[in-house]
Design a protein around this motif. Sequence first.
Motif, PDB file in Angstrom:
ATOM      1  N   GLY B 118       0.822  -1.205   0.000  1.00  0.00           N
ATOM      2  CA  GLY B 118       0.000   0.000   0.000  1.00  0.00           C
ATOM      3  C   GLY B 118       0.850   1.247   0.000  1.00  0.00           C
ATOM      4  N   ALA B 119       0.297   2.314  -0.566  1.00  0.00           N
ATOM      5  CA  ALA B 119       1.029   3.567  -0.682  1.00  0.00           C
ATOM      6  C   ALA B 119       0.834   4.416   0.569  1.00  0.00           C
ATOM      7  CB  ALA B 119       0.539   4.317  -1.910  1.00  0.00           C
ATOM      8  N   PRO B 120       1.761   5.353   0.791  1.00  0.00           N
ATOM      9  CA  PRO B 120       1.581   6.268   1.921  1.00  0.00           C
ATOM     10  C   PRO B 120       0.241   7.006   1.849  1.00  0.00           C
ATOM     11  CG  PRO B 120       3.818   6.419   1.103  1.00  0.00           C
ATOM     12  CD  PRO B 120       3.073   5.525   0.147  1.00  0.00           C
ATOM     13  N   ILE B 121      -0.378   7.140   2.995  1.00  0.00           N
ATOM     14  CA  ILE B 121      -1.689   7.790   3.049  1.00  0.00           C
ATOM     15  C   ILE B 121      -1.583   9.258   3.473  1.00  0.00           C
ATOM     16  CG2 ILE B 121      -2.972   5.680   3.544  1.00  0.00           C
ATOM     17  CD1 ILE B 121      -3.016   6.695   6.528  1.00  0.00           C
ATOM     18  N   ASN B 190       7.501   3.207   7.664  1.00  0.00           N
ATOM     19  CA  ASN B 190       6.480   2.441   6.950  1.00  0.00           C
ATOM     20  C   ASN B 190       6.734   0.968   7.227  1.00  0.00           C
ATOM     21  OD1 ASN B 190       4.808   4.325   5.205  1.00  0.00           O
ATOM     22  ND2 ASN B 190       6.908   5.001   4.744  1.00  0.00           N
ATOM     23  N   VAL B 191       5.705   0.297   7.677  1.00  0.00           N
ATOM     24  CA  VAL B 191       5.830  -1.124   8.003  1.00  0.00           C
ATOM     25  C   VAL B 191       4.800  -1.873   7.174  1.00  0.00           C
ATOM     26  CG1 VAL B 191       5.661  -2.844   9.833  1.00  0.00           C
ATOM     27  CG2 VAL B 191       6.552  -0.566  10.356  1.00  0.00           C
ATOM     28  N   ASP B 192       5.276  -2.738   6.294  1.00  0.00           N
ATOM     29  CA  ASP B 192       4.366  -3.464   5.413  1.00  0.00           C
ATOM     30  C   ASP B 192       4.312  -4.930   5.797  1.00  0.00           C
ATOM     31  OD1 ASP B 192       4.129  -1.103   4.082  1.00  0.00           O
ATOM     32  OD2 ASP B 192       5.416  -1.665   2.396  1.00  0.00           O
ATOM     33  N   LEU B 193       3.109  -5.455   5.782  1.00  0.00           N
ATOM     34  CA  LEU B 193       2.936  -6.878   6.060  1.00  0.00           C
ATOM     35  C   LEU B 193       2.107  -7.476   4.937  1.00  0.00           C
ATOM     36  CD1 LEU B 193       3.066  -9.365   7.932  1.00  0.00           C
ATOM     37  CD2 LEU B 193       1.049  -8.470   9.114  1.00  0.00           C
ATOM     38  N   ILE B 194       2.753  -8.369   4.199  1.00  0.00           N
ATOM     39  CA  ILE B 194       2.049  -9.046   3.109  1.00  0.00           C
ATOM     40  C   ILE B 194       1.745 -10.460   3.587  1.00  0.00           C
ATOM     41  CG2 ILE B 194       2.210  -9.836   0.715  1.00  0.00           C
ATOM     42  CD1 ILE B 194       4.455  -7.559   0.458  1.00  0.00           C
ATOM     43  N   VAL B 195       0.466 -10.739   3.742  1.00  0.00           N
ATOM     44  CA  VAL B 195       0.060 -12.046   4.260  1.00  0.00           C
ATOM     45  C   VAL B 195      -0.403 -12.872   3.072  1.00  0.00           C
ATOM     46  CG1 VAL B 195      -1.376 -13.243   5.935  1.00  0.00           C
ATOM     47  CG2 VAL B 195      -0.696 -10.872   6.367  1.00  0.00           C
ATOM     48  N   GLY B 196       0.417 -13.862   2.709  1.00  0.00           N
ATOM     49  CA  GLY B 196       0.127 -14.674   1.534  1.00  0.00           C
ATOM     50  C   GLY B 196      -1.145 -15.501   1.708  1.00  0.00           C
ATOM     51  N   ASP B 197      -1.599 -16.066   0.615  1.00  0.00           N
ATOM     52  CA  ASP B 197      -2.818 -16.876   0.643  1.00  0.00           C
ATOM     53  C   ASP B 197      -2.712 -17.976   1.696  1.00  0.00           C
ATOM     54  OD1 ASP B 197      -3.581 -15.298  -1.434  1.00  0.00           O
ATOM     55  OD2 ASP B 197      -3.408 -16.840  -2.995  1.00  0.00           O
ATOM     56  N   SER B 198      -3.747 -18.092   2.502  1.00  0.00           N
ATOM     57  CA  SER B 198      -3.842 -19.121   3.545  1.00  0.00           C
ATOM     58  C   SER B 198      -2.751 -19.045   4.612  1.00  0.00           C
ATOM     59  CB  SER B 198      -3.851 -20.545   2.944  1.00  0.00           C
ATOM     60  OG  SER B 198      -5.017 -20.721   2.182  1.00  0.00           O
ATOM     61  N   GLN B 218       3.147   4.147   9.570  1.00  0.00           N
ATOM     62  CA  GLN B 218       2.041   3.628   8.777  1.00  0.00           C
ATOM     63  C   GLN B 218       2.232   2.131   8.648  1.00  0.00           C
ATOM     64  OE1 GLN B 218       0.939   5.679   5.162  1.00  0.00           O
ATOM     65  NE2 GLN B 218       0.191   3.797   4.203  1.00  0.00           N
ATOM     66  N   GLN B 219       1.219   1.400   9.014  1.00  0.00           N
ATOM     67  CA  GLN B 219       1.270  -0.056   8.893  1.00  0.00           C
ATOM     68  C   GLN B 219       0.323  -0.479   7.778  1.00  0.00           C
ATOM     69  OE1 GLN B 219      -0.015  -1.259  12.806  1.00  0.00           O
ATOM     70  NE2 GLN B 219       1.966  -0.866  13.763  1.00  0.00           N
ATOM     71  N   ASN B 220       0.878  -1.127   6.773  1.00  0.00           N
ATOM     72  CA  ASN B 220       0.038  -1.618   5.683  1.00  0.00           C
ATOM     73  C   ASN B 220      -0.073  -3.125   5.774  1.00  0.00           C
ATOM     74  OD1 ASN B 220      -0.343   0.917   4.301  1.00  0.00           O
ATOM     75  ND2 ASN B 220       1.840   0.765   3.769  1.00  0.00           N
ATOM     76  N   ILE B 221      -1.278  -3.602   5.864  1.00  0.00           N
ATOM     77  CA  ILE B 221      -1.480  -5.042   5.952  1.00  0.00           C
ATOM     78  C   ILE B 221      -2.289  -5.483   4.739  1.00  0.00           C
ATOM     79  CG2 ILE B 221      -2.482  -6.911   7.319  1.00  0.00           C
ATOM     80  CD1 ILE B 221      -2.086  -5.125   9.794  1.00  0.00           C
ATOM     81  N   LEU B 222      -1.695  -6.372   3.959  1.00  0.00           N
ATOM     82  CA  LEU B 222      -2.360  -6.866   2.763  1.00  0.00           C
ATOM     83  C   LEU B 222      -2.702  -8.335   3.000  1.00  0.00           C
ATOM     84  CD1 LEU B 222      -3.153  -5.973  -0.125  1.00  0.00           C
ATOM     85  CD2 LEU B 222      -0.977  -6.961  -0.893  1.00  0.00           C
ATOM     86  N   THR B 244      -0.868   4.468  12.051  1.00  0.00           N
ATOM     87  CA  THR B 244      -1.976   4.394  11.098  1.00  0.00           C
ATOM     88  C   THR B 244      -1.991   3.023  10.405  1.00  0.00           C
ATOM     89  OG1 THR B 244      -0.531   5.512   9.510  1.00  0.00           O
ATOM     90  CG2 THR B 244      -2.138   6.879  10.646  1.00  0.00           C
ATOM     91  N   PRO B 245      -2.688   2.064  10.986  1.00  0.00           N
ATOM     92  CA  PRO B 245      -2.786   0.753  10.344  1.00  0.00           C
ATOM     93  C   PRO B 245      -3.831   0.771   9.213  1.00  0.00           C
ATOM     94  CG  PRO B 245      -3.141   0.643  12.738  1.00  0.00           C
ATOM     95  CD  PRO B 245      -3.293   2.076  12.307  1.00  0.00           C
ATOM     96  N   ASN B 246      -3.448   0.181   8.100  1.00  0.00           N
ATOM     97  CA  ASN B 246      -4.359   0.074   6.951  1.00  0.00           C
ATOM     98  C   ASN B 246      -4.470  -1.376   6.543  1.00  0.00           C
ATOM     99  OD1 ASN B 246      -4.676   3.053   6.048  1.00  0.00           O
ATOM    100  ND2 ASN B 246      -2.508   2.753   6.492  1.00  0.00           N
ATOM    101  N   VAL B 247      -5.674  -1.820   6.355  1.00  0.00           N
ATOM    102  CA  VAL B 247      -5.875  -3.221   5.989  1.00  0.00           C
ATOM    103  C   VAL B 247      -6.600  -3.283   4.652  1.00  0.00           C
ATOM    104  CG1 VAL B 247      -6.973  -5.394   6.641  1.00  0.00           C
ATOM    105  CG2 VAL B 247      -6.001  -3.910   8.407  1.00  0.00           C
ATOM    106  N   ARG B 248      -6.025  -4.069   3.735  1.00  0.00           N
ATOM    107  CA  ARG B 248      -6.705  -4.343   2.457  1.00  0.00           C
ATOM    108  C   ARG B 248      -6.689  -5.844   2.208  1.00  0.00           C
ATOM    109  NH1 ARG B 248      -4.534  -2.177  -2.342  1.00  0.00           N
ATOM    110  NH2 ARG B 248      -2.459  -2.389  -1.416  1.00  0.00           N
ATOM    111  N   TYR B 249      -7.567  -6.265   1.354  1.00  0.00           N
ATOM    112  CA  TYR B 249      -7.696  -7.690   1.048  1.00  0.00           C
ATOM    113  C   TYR B 249      -7.481  -7.895  -0.448  1.00  0.00           C
ATOM    114  CZ  TYR B 249     -10.113  -7.642   5.579  1.00  0.00           C
ATOM    115  OH  TYR B 249     -10.449  -7.480   6.907  1.00  0.00           O
ATOM    116  N   THR B 250      -6.736  -8.941  -0.798  1.00  0.00           N
ATOM    117  CA  THR B 250      -6.505  -9.197  -2.227  1.00  0.00           C
ATOM    118  C   THR B 250      -7.545 -10.132  -2.815  1.00  0.00           C
ATOM    119  OG1 THR B 250      -5.115 -11.131  -1.799  1.00  0.00           O
ATOM    120  CG2 THR B 250      -4.004  -8.986  -1.927  1.00  0.00           C
ATOM    121  N   ALA B 251      -8.180 -10.929  -1.944  1.00  0.00           N
ATOM    122  CA  ALA B 251      -9.080 -11.976  -2.444  1.00  0.00           C
ATOM    123  C   ALA B 251     -10.029 -12.366  -1.315  1.00  0.00           C
ATOM    124  CB  ALA B 251      -8.249 -13.194  -2.890  1.00  0.00           C
ATOM    125  N   PRO B 252     -11.084 -13.101  -1.639  1.00  0.00           N
ATOM    126  CA  PRO B 252     -12.048 -13.475  -0.594  1.00  0.00           C
ATOM    127  C   PRO B 252     -11.437 -14.327   0.510  1.00  0.00           C
ATOM    128  CG  PRO B 252     -12.970 -13.848  -2.782  1.00  0.00           C
ATOM    129  CD  PRO B 252     -11.519 -13.529  -2.977  1.00  0.00           C
TER     130      PRO B 252
END
Lengths: 254, 414
Positions: B118-121, B190-198, B218-222, B244-252
Motif C-alpha cells: 500500500g502507498a503512503p496515506i 512504513n511497516v508493510d505486512l504481506i500475508v500470503g494466501d492461507s 504507517q502499517q500496511n497489511i495486505l 496508522t494501520p491500513n488493511v486491504r484484502y486481495t481476495a475473498p
Amino acid sequence: MATLEIRDLHVSVDAEGAQKEILKGVDLTVRQGETHAIMGPNGSGKSTLAYSIAGHPKYTVTSGQVLLDGEDVLSMTVDERARAGLFLAMQYPVEVPGVSVANFLRTSATAIRGEAPKLRTWVKEVNAAMTQLQMDPAFAERSVNEGFSGGEKKRHEILQLELLKPKIALLDETDSGLDVDALRVVSEGVNRVRATGEVGTLLITHYTRILKYIQPDFVHVFAAGRIVESGGAELAQVLEDEGYEKYTGIKEVA
Amino acid sequence: MSSQPEQTKGSSTAAAVSVAQPGSGAPLAGPGTGRTHSEVLASRGERPTSYDPADFAPLTGREEDWRFTPLKRLAKLHEADGDGGAPADGSDKIALHLPEGATAVLVGQDDPRVRKAGAPIDRTAALAFAAVKDVTVVTVTKEAVLTEPVRLEVNAEGGTAYAHVVFDVKPFAEAVIVLDHKGTGARSANVDLIVGDSAKVTFVSVQDWDRDAVHLAQQNILVGRDATVKSVNVTFGGDLVRITPNVRYTAPGGDAELLGLYFADDGQHLEHRLFVDHSVTNCRSHVTYKGALQGADAHTVWVGDVLIRAAAEATDTYELNRNLLLTDGARADSVPNLEIETGEIVGAGHASATGRFDDEQLFYLQARGIPEAEARRLVVRGFFADVVRQIGIPELEEQLMAKVEQELAQELDR
C-alpha cells in the motif's frame, strides 16, 4: 463477643445539590449469634442503613455513631470496615469485567484474612462452598457478576459470606428476585453461616417470605428513616397480616 | 439502514445503502467528536495516497486526519528535506532475529515488494518512504511454520530516523512477528505486512518508548485469500505516537483481527487511526482497541474507518473502542466511521465508549476488604485483560499485563 452498635445515626444523601436526610436517628445493637430482621416499606431507608454502615460514598453521616466492638466504624475506609469484620451482601452486585470470580475471591480472602490462603486448602474450600450453593465449578472462571442471572448474583454474594466469615453480616434484600428454589439454596447458605454462632446478622427485607427460611431473633419495623417498633419473630407475622399501613398511613403489603 | 451504534446483523437489503455515521457524509459535531462544526466529507475510499511527498500539501493541522495531532511536537517529521525537515541523523540500534524459515534482504525502492502492501496515506508516510533508499524485506518461506517469532528490536538513541520494512509472509506459512520499540528519538516508519494466501500471521508492534520519543508509523497489511492476520498495537511510551494501520484484502476469505491497547500518562499524545478497506467478498475484520488515561493532558485518539465497498458482499465487520479515564484532566477522542456501500453483508457495527473509573466497582471490591489501590489495579487489569487474552501468545500476554501493572504503579507513586 462481636457487637455492632448503631447509635442515633443520621444520614443524608445529596439530592440535586441539597442534602436530604434519609436516616433520622437509628438505634440498634446486633450481637454475634443474633439475627435481626429490618422490615419496612420501600423508601423507608433500610438499604441506606446497610450502605451507610458499609461506607458507600454516596451517603453522608451527619451525626451519630457506628461501633464494632467499640471501634469507630465511621472513621474507617470501606475496605477497613470489611477487614474489621463487616460484610454487605448487596441487592444489586456490581459487574467487574475481566476479573474472574476465582481471582476476586482469593484477592478478597487474602485481604480479609491478612494472608493468602494456602492454595490447596483454598481450592477445596471454594469448591465445597460452591457445591453447597449448587454453583457450577465453571462459574469461577467467569467475570465477577458479568452476565449473571439474578439468582447467580445472590448465590455469589452468599458464597462470599461463607468464605469471608464476617463478624457482622448485612444482607440487603437478599430474597428479591429469587424463585423458591434459589431462595431455599441461598437461605441454607445463610443458615450455615448463622449456625456457626459467630456471626451477627442484619437481614433487610421488604417481604416476610425469606423469614420462613431464616428465623430472626428480632424483628424491627423501619419507617421514615428510623426504627418505629421492635419485637420478636411474631412481629413478622403481624406485618404479614396487616402490612405497613399502621406505620406509614399507606396501604402496602409486607 | 439506520445509524444505530450497535451491530447490524444479517442485512437483507439488496440495493446499495449509505450509512450516515460520524465521518461519512455529514459527521456529527460537538462534545466527544472532536469537531466544533459539522461538514460533509468525502468517502474514505477517495482519500488520495501517493509515494511522492509533493502530492501532499504541507500540514496546517486543520486536515481531517491531522486535526487531533499537535504538529509542534512532531519533531519536524512532517517537513520536507531542505524545507526545515529533519535529516536522518539518528543512531538506532536495530536487532533482527530471524528464526529458521525466515530470511532478510535489503532492496531498492524499485523492488515490487516495496510498493505491494500500500502507498503512503499522508505526508509523513510519504516523506519516510522517500527517505529510505534501502528497504529491509523479511521473507517467511512458503509453507514454513515458524517455531519462534521474527523479532525486530529498535533501540533508538536520539536523533531522527526513517525506516521501511516489509514482512513478506508467503502462502501457507505461519509466523509471529514482533516489533519492539525502545529508547528515544524521532522515528517515522512504513511497516508493510504481506500475508500470503492461507498464511497465518500474528503481528505485534510494541511502542515502549522513553517518555520523550516521537514515533509515526504507517502499517500496511495486505491480506491474501483465506489468510488470517492478527495485528496487535501496544502503545505505552513516547511523547507523541501516531500509528496508522491500513488493511486491504486481495481476495475473498481474508480475516483480520486488529487489537490494540494503549496507556497514556500526563502530557502524552497517543493516536491510532485505522482504516479497513473491504473491497472483496467474504472477508472479515474485527477491531478491538482499549485505552486507559491518567494525568493532566494525557490525550489519546482512536479513529476507526471501515469502508465496505459495493463489491464487498458478505463482509463481516465490527469495531470497538473503549477508553477508561482514571483521573481528571485526561482526554480521549474516539471516532468510529463506518461506510457501507452494499447491504449484502453478514454484519457491520461499531461501539465506542469512554468512561470514568466506576466508583460502584471500587465500592464493591473495597467492601470485600480489598484496599483501594489494589481494587483500582484489579479493575484496570480486568479492563485490558479481555483484549490481551485475545493475543494468543501467553508469554507476551504476561509481559503486557506486567506493563499495565507498571503504569498503574506510576500513578500510585505520585
